[in-house]
Design an enzyme around this catalytic site. Structure first.
Site, PDB file in Angstrom:
ATOM      1  N   GLU A   1       2.546   5.045  -4.053  1.00  0.00           N
ATOM      2  CA  GLU A   1       2.531   5.981  -5.214  1.00  0.00           C
ATOM      3  C   GLU A   1       3.865   6.708  -5.389  1.00  0.00           C
ATOM      4  O   GLU A   1       4.169   7.044  -6.530  1.00  0.00           O
ATOM      5  CB  GLU A   1       1.382   6.983  -5.040  1.00  0.00           C
ATOM      6  CG  GLU A   1       0.010   6.348  -5.149  1.00  0.00           C
ATOM      7  CD  GLU A   1      -0.335   5.439  -3.952  1.00  0.00           C
ATOM      8  OE1 GLU A   1       0.139   5.719  -2.843  1.00  0.00           O
ATOM      9  OE2 GLU A   1      -1.063   4.460  -4.167  1.00  0.00           O
TER      10      GLU A   1
ATOM     11  N   ASP B   1      -9.075   3.836  -2.114  1.00  0.00           N
ATOM     12  CA  ASP B   1     -10.064   4.225  -1.091  1.00  0.00           C
ATOM     13  C   ASP B   1     -11.347   4.744  -1.725  1.00  0.00           C
ATOM     14  O   ASP B   1     -11.513   5.952  -1.936  1.00  0.00           O
ATOM     15  CB  ASP B   1      -9.447   5.273  -0.164  1.00  0.00           C
ATOM     16  CG  ASP B   1      -8.240   4.719   0.571  1.00  0.00           C
ATOM     17  OD1 ASP B   1      -8.059   3.478   0.573  1.00  0.00           O
ATOM     18  OD2 ASP B   1      -7.463   5.526   1.121  1.00  0.00           O
TER      19      ASP B   1
ATOM     20  N   ASP C   1       0.843  -1.196   0.000  1.00  0.00           N
ATOM     21  CA  ASP C   1       0.000   0.000   0.000  1.00  0.00           C
ATOM     22  C   ASP C   1       0.883   1.252   0.000  1.00  0.00           C
ATOM     23  O   ASP C   1       2.099   1.166   0.186  1.00  0.00           O
ATOM     24  CB  ASP C   1      -0.900  -0.047   1.249  1.00  0.00           C
ATOM     25  CG  ASP C   1      -1.973   1.015   1.209  1.00  0.00           C
ATOM     26  OD1 ASP C   1      -2.307   1.494   0.107  1.00  0.00           O
ATOM     27  OD2 ASP C   1      -2.484   1.376   2.294  1.00  0.00           O
TER      28      ASP C   1
HETATM   29  C1  GLC Z   1      -4.773   3.365   2.820  1.00  0.00           C
HETATM   30  C2  GLC Z   1      -5.279   2.157   2.044  1.00  0.00           C
HETATM   31  C3  GLC Z   1      -6.340   1.450   2.847  1.00  0.00           C
HETATM   32  C4  GLC Z   1      -5.768   1.056   4.201  1.00  0.00           C
HETATM   33  C5  GLC Z   1      -5.232   2.287   4.930  1.00  0.00           C
HETATM   34  C6  GLC Z   1      -4.517   1.922   6.221  1.00  0.00           C
HETATM   35  O1  GLC Z   1      -5.762   4.308   2.938  1.00  0.00           O
HETATM   36  O2  GLC Z   1      -5.761   2.514   0.780  1.00  0.00           O
HETATM   37  O3  GLC Z   1      -6.824   0.336   2.150  1.00  0.00           O
HETATM   38  O4  GLC Z   1      -6.755   0.443   4.971  1.00  0.00           O
HETATM   39  O5  GLC Z   1      -4.315   2.971   4.107  1.00  0.00           O
HETATM   40  O6  GLC Z   1      -3.466   1.077   5.994  1.00  0.00           O
END
Ligand code: GLC
Length: 766
Positions: A390, A458, A387
């Site tokens: 980017e 998200d 995650d």
């Molecule tokens: C980001 C991710 C989400 C995750 C959050 C906490 O917003 O896109 O899926 O739950 O981080 O890690």
């Protein structure tokens, strides 16, 4: 800043396998990759270093071209590239001379400073699809987009840019199709006639080369095949990843996760995967565990496994600045992190606070990162969620002078996530030996399908976002990403019970089926919505498990050909203008044989458009002639799903997770159609790489209404199917094919046909 337009040819010559043309402004090179794929690179650099992150193929050894007075023609069996010498322009035709795509003759390729743009002729009836994870309509005509991988938590149905960059689109006009992949990793731009008074389409980037691959196959499926030939195809996913996945930011302790897992089993709701979001870590330090809340990761994961669950854990790229923390110390000692030009390490803030960012563009850094996963694999984690890559940093604007080795961030930001996923995939694959790891990434670039699944980030808990998510899944499929998911239920906000139910039924037909939600939202598990809704959710998840043999075979298609599991109707019904109508643009084919019509949560009927052919509502077997729109019932417990006439859908009985063997009966559902059809059934062990060495079970199943015959081809591969029996279930036959044959064996219309997988037919009277 002056505009510099590509001008007159000064020289043209063959250099090795390229045609090289020079002008005052630049050098243009042309390579043939295959009869349907030609690359054009126009560069201010005279020595082009090919550093594609996406492309895995090499050009053909030779290029043939013919010079006439003012043109040079490069011809293959499928394509003709006609190069106008002065000013230098690139115009593509089919081999038999139909115009596919041309430079705008006035402006062609040009520069403003480092910025490079290609203006192309726009055809009156031209439509565009593609670009992967983008908002907006299926037909991108009249829209413009930017590629700049970004963390966009509150994005809506019009936001742009998002998390991923897939600079590949398919253009269609005059009954023709072509594809174009602009392989440039800088911030890039696409404008499909949005702001040119419909005179031109254009694409360009802040810097780098005008470097594109042109695809000339004459249908969308073949263009996708060529694009995924060029950039790679997915491996077979672990079977367990196709089951139901339950996630949350965050389940706060091992005990909570075990309780949730047990509740699935107590309620007999099938599920395969639980997730650990960021709170399993010690102060968000990657490759650590919080020992208070996850005191014994191995025994925790063993308990999950004994209940038939796999665990996926999140990892973010940001390494907490904290002397004494292993990854920090090692990274600093070896200079593995991004720096400013003076060598100081860049610091950005993310969940752990102040962080350094690994340089995933370096081989040694990828290896180091990959090897660190033992902290997760040793206790038994098999899935790795990447995650914030980017990369995200609070404030978002990582200074342009931040460097990853020799690259400044503007050049490679769009590929950072893919290189992180690559490091994760290669590293965990090495550690896990012959077991397939599962990698899921939020940021991506063309080629990511080789390493990872993606999800759309998200999203939010409202109907329009659900529909948008479906379009994004379908669009990602055009750009090679087949294992794709959205946060079912919506990440932020709370869905109404109706929306939760609806979204879950759509999740059944989403390649990756994961329920996920943000911290602070209501709990989302299937039993949180009242008894009636739980029943529907359960029934739908059961349907997913019944469909797994079909779904797995469909992923085999993605692995073999690049065709996605979730297919916009534009792939099969390209020339049918109705499918681009905003009322029908969210509909999609799920594999070869099922058409799904998403419905918002507040409507209980919906207008569907069924393209040419014949169709059956799966839940009622009602027959529909294609080529029409219909208003159909869509109660919350019955999402409209249609089987195509001729569809062959292998199914199994309900199991609670993919480790279960089931009853050993493979149910082959055949839906009557007037035309012959076939399906490649595929099965392997679902977890190892042995399939790459022939350990699988595969056979072609054919249906021929004209000769009243259903044929099960000889099994290929060295594996014995896990199903010992096959049961044939016929739908919509209504007395047609009264006396038909299964592998030559006569069957009466009143027989239920079962046979041993060896081929021995046993008929049973009803
Ligand atoms: C980001 C991710 C989400 C995750 C959050 C906490 O917003 O896109 O899926 O739950 O981080 O890690």
């Amino acid at each position: 800043m002056q505009v510099e337009i590509l001008g007159n040819t000064q020289s043209a010559a063959k250099q090795a396998n390229a045609l090289v043309i020079t002008t005052k402004e630049a050098v243009a090179r042309v390579w043939v990759y295959s009869p349907t794929v030609i690359r054009v690179n126009i560069s201010k650099n005279t020595d082009v270093a090919d550093t594609s992150f996406a492309v895995i193929q090499k050009p053909a050894d030779a290029i043939d071209y013919k010079e006439t007075g003012d043109h040079i023609e490069v011809t293959t069996s499928a394509l003709k590239l006609s190069i106008q010498k002065s000013p230098l322009r690139f115009n593509f035709y089919t081999a038999d001379g139909k115009e596919l795509s041309q430079d705008d003759n006035r402006f062609g390729v040009n520069w403003q400073g480092t910025r490079v743009v290609n203006y192309r002729k726009l055809y009156k009836d031209e439509r565009f699809i593609g670009l992967g994870e983008k908002t907006g309509d299926l037909d991108r005509r009249g829209s413009s987009y930017t590629n700049w991988n970004s963390d966009v938590p509150d994005h809506g149905p019009k936001s742009d840019p998002l998390y991923e960059t897939f600079p590949f689109f398919v253009g269609m006009h005059s009954g023709l199709t072509y594809g174009l992949f602009f392989d440039n990793t800088h911030k890039s731009y696409f404008d499909f006639g949005a702001t040119t008074d419909h005179q031109m389409s254009w694409f360009g980037a802040d810097a780098g080369d005008m470097n594109y691959y042109f695809f000339g196959a004459q249908n969308v499926a073949d263009i996708i095949k060529d694009y995924t030939w060029l950039t790679g195809r997915m491996e077979m996913p672990p079977l367990w990843t196709l089951g139901y996945q339950q996630c949350r930011w965050s389940y706060m302790s091992a005990q909570e996760i075990l309780d949730i897992a047990k509740t699935f089993r107590d309620h007999n709701i099938p599920a395969d995967v639980m997730y650990c979001d960021i709170d399993y870590m010690d102060h968000y330090k990657i490759f650590t565990w919080n020992h208070q809340t996850f005191p014994d990761p191995k025994s925790f994961i063993d308990k999950l496994k004994s209940m038939g669950f796999r665990l996926v854990t999140i990892v973010d790229p940001g390494i907490k600045v904290e002397p004494g923390y292993k990854q920090y110390d090692e990274g600093v000692a070896k200079n593995y992190f991004a720096t400013y030009p003076n060598g100081e390490k860049f610091v950005g803030e993310v969940w752990p606070g102040r962080c350094h960012f690994p340089d995933f563009f370096r081989d040694d850094v990828r290896q180091w990162w990959g090897a660190s996963f033992t902290a997760l694999t040793e206790p038994g984690v098999e899935g790795f969620w990447n995650d914030m890559n980017e990369p995200a940093a609070w404030g978002q604007n990582i200074p342009w002078m931040v460097k990853f080795g020799n690259y400044y961030i503007p050049e490679v930001r769009n590929v950072y996530g893919m290189e992180m996923a690559r490091a994760t995939y290669e590293g965990t694959k090495k550690i896990l030996g012959n077991k397939r790891p599962f990698v899921l990434t939020r940021a991506a670039y063309s080629g990511t399908q080789r390493y990872s699944a993606v999800w759309t980030g998200d999203n939010s808990a409202y109907d329009a976002h659900m529909l948008l998510g479906q379009r994004m899944v379908n669009s990602l499929g055009i750009t090679g990403m087949s294992l794709v998911g959205v946060d079912i239920g919506g990440f932020s906000g709370d869905p109404t019970p109706e929306l939760m139910v609806r979204w879950n039924s759509l999740g059944v037909y989403t390649p990756m089926f994961r329920n996920h939600a943000m911290q602070g939202t209501k709990m989302r598990e299937p039993w949180r919505w009242g008894e009636v809704n739980e029943k529907i959710i359960k029934k739908d998840i059961e349907q997913r498990y019944k469909l797994l043999p079909y779904l797995y075979s469909s992923f085999y298609q993605s692995h073999q050909t690049g065709l996605p599991v979730s297919r916009t109707l534009a792939i099969n019904y390209t020339q049918d203008t109705m499918i681009y109508n905003p009322s029908y643009q969210n509909q999609f084919l799920f594999g070869d044989g099922l058409l799904v019509a998403p419905v918002i949560s507040t409507e209980h009927t919906v207008s569907v458009y069924l393209p040419q052919g014949e169709w059956y509502r799966v839940s009622s077997s009602q027959h529909y002639d294609g080529g029409h729109t219909y208003t159909v019932d869509a109660p919350l417990n019955d999402l409209p799903v249609f089987a195509k006439g001729g569809a062959i859908i292998p199914m199994q009985n309900v199991i609670q997770n993919t480790n279960e063997k089931g009853d050993g009966i493979l149910e082959i559902n055949v839906w009557y159609g007037k035309e012959a059809s076939h399906f490649v059934y595929y099965e392997d062990d679902g977890s190892s790489y042995d399939y790459q060495h022939g350990t699988y079970h595969k056979r072609e199943i054919s249906f021929d209404p004209n000769h009243a015959h259903i044929t099960f081809g000889a099994a290929e591969g060295s594996m014995t199917s896990k199903y010992s029996r096959i049961k044939l279930v016929l739908h919509g036959f209504n007395g047609r094919m009264k006396n038909f044959k299964v592998n030559g064996h006569a069957v009466s219309g009143t027989d239920a046909v079962e046979f041993e997988n060896s081929g021995k037919v046993i008929t049973i009277a009803y």
